[in-house]
Every structure is written in C-alpha cells, then in structure tokens.
Design an enzyme around this catalytic site. Structure first.
Site, mmCIF file in Angstrom:
data_model
loop_
_atom_site.group_PDB
_atom_site.id
_atom_site.type_symbol
_atom_site.label_atom_id
_atom_site.label_comp_id
_atom_site.label_asym_id
_atom_site.label_seq_id
_atom_site.Cartn_x
_atom_site.Cartn_y
_atom_site.Cartn_z
ATOM 1 N N HIS A 154 32.839 38.124 41.365
ATOM 2 C CA HIS A 154 31.809 37.793 40.385
ATOM 3 C C HIS A 154 32.197 36.521 39.643
ATOM 4 O O HIS A 154 33.348 36.074 39.706
ATOM 5 C CB HIS A 154 31.620 38.944 39.391
ATOM 6 C CG HIS A 154 32.856 39.319 38.644
ATOM 7 N ND1 HIS A 154 33.292 38.631 37.522
ATOM 8 C CD2 HIS A 154 33.765 40.298 38.864
ATOM 9 C CE1 HIS A 154 34.400 39.190 37.074
ATOM 10 N NE2 HIS A 154 34.732 40.197 37.874
ATOM 11 N N CYS A 167 39.549 42.406 40.317
ATOM 12 C CA CYS A 167 38.379 41.716 40.871
ATOM 13 C C CYS A 167 38.759 40.289 41.275
ATOM 14 O O CYS A 167 39.819 39.796 40.915
ATOM 15 C CB CYS A 167 37.249 41.657 39.836
ATOM 16 S SG CYS A 167 36.394 43.222 39.602
#
Length: 192
Positions: A154, A167
């Site tokens: 992201h 992440c």
C-alpha cells in the site's frame, strides 16, 4: 560405618562412570564456518525472479538505483495479466504486465522482527481507502492484501530501509497506478 545399599550404590556408580567418560573423551574441534558462496545468497530458493527483474529494469529504465520514494512507470500492455515481484534485499518492487516490465519503485518492507514473509502469493482483497485493524487504524491507501494475516502492499512512508510492521510500503502515486493495473488473483512473488 556407612552401609551402601543398592539404592545408594547406583547413583554413585553412574556418577563415577560419567566422570570416567568425560576424562577420556577428547575435546570437540569446532571449525569456523565456510565462507558463503554465491549459490548460498538470498536468491537460492527463489528461481531467480528478482535477479531477472533487476536485469529487465536496467534494460528498460537504464538503472535500478532510485532514491527512497522514487519510481519509474512505462506504458502498459493491454490484455496481459499483471505480476508483482518484490525484492526485500534491494528494497524494490517490479511490476510486470505479461512478460513486460512496466513499473519499478523503492519500497519499505517489514523491519527486523516483523519481516515481510517470503514466498508466492495472490492478491485477494483490494481497497482504495484501507485501514490497519492491528495498528491504530493506520491509513493504508490503495491497499492490496495478499496474506491472510493482514499483510499487504500500500501507499506509505519510504525512509529508505525496512521500517514497516510487515506490509510493503510503496509511493502513494505508484500505489494508485498499480491499483488500476491489478485484479484479485494477481500473482505476488516476494524474494530476497
């Protein structure tokens, strides 16, 4: 006078045998580990996706040396499936459309103790305005989840080194372009 019974004699005999074996056993020789060979470096198990992607990036963009937060994007090929290759070692993401490299960006993967897992994955959830359920509702713009434990790539901050909770952070503008290119089921390969 002390009488030695069978229950007292057994521990004495075992202790004497143990001491005798220690006295006659030569010390172990510990050898220094052999130097690491090129075949033992991080890409050993990966089938070479990231090294190939690095060569493709040099051919298309002339370099893979980008500053933190920089990216490159090329015109895309219609009607070809997207594929994402992430290289934790170089902190880079390569985006393919079919066999053609179309994007290259710096990343920030998981920090020590929360490393981004290696392996083969598929995007199974996409959300333009994603938020972390684990970390104080932290924003995850253009989130694409590929791991059931909540790990995704992201848009986010890119300090130039691994700094996330697992992440893969990418530049927000790159995340926006990538979001429009992928679908659920897009292959994600993480190496390094």
């Amino acid at each position: 006078m002390v009488r030695l019974t069978a229950s007292r004699l057994l521990p004495v005999a075992l202790g004497a045998a143990l001491l005798a074996s220690c006295a006659t056993t030569p010390p172990k020789v510990v050898q220094a580990p052999a130097p690491v060979t090129e075949a033992q470096l991080p890409y050993e198990w990966t089938h070479g996706h990231a090294p190939k992607a690095t060569k493709d990036a040099r051919a298309l963009f002339g370099t893979v040396a980008l500053k933190a937060g920089d990216y490159r994007w090329a015109p895309t090929i219609p009607d070809a499936p997207a594929r994402v290759v992430i290289d934790r070692l170089q902190q880079l993401m390569f985006v393919y459309k079919g066999d053609q490299l179309v994007g290259l960006t710096t990343i920030s993967s998981g920090k020590k103790g929360r490393e981004t897992p290696l392996g083969y994955w598929k995007v199974f959830r996409k959300q333009v305005k994603g938020f972390s359920r684990k970390y104080d509702n932290a924003p995850m713009p253009y989130m694409q989840m590929y791991d059931e434990k909540g790990i995704a790539f992201h848009g986010g901050k890119l300090p130039g080194y691994p700094a996330s909770h697992g992440c893969v952070r990418i530049p927000v503008e790159f995340a926006k372009k990538l979001y429009g290119l992928t679908t659920t089921g897009t292959e994600v390969v993480i190496e390094g």
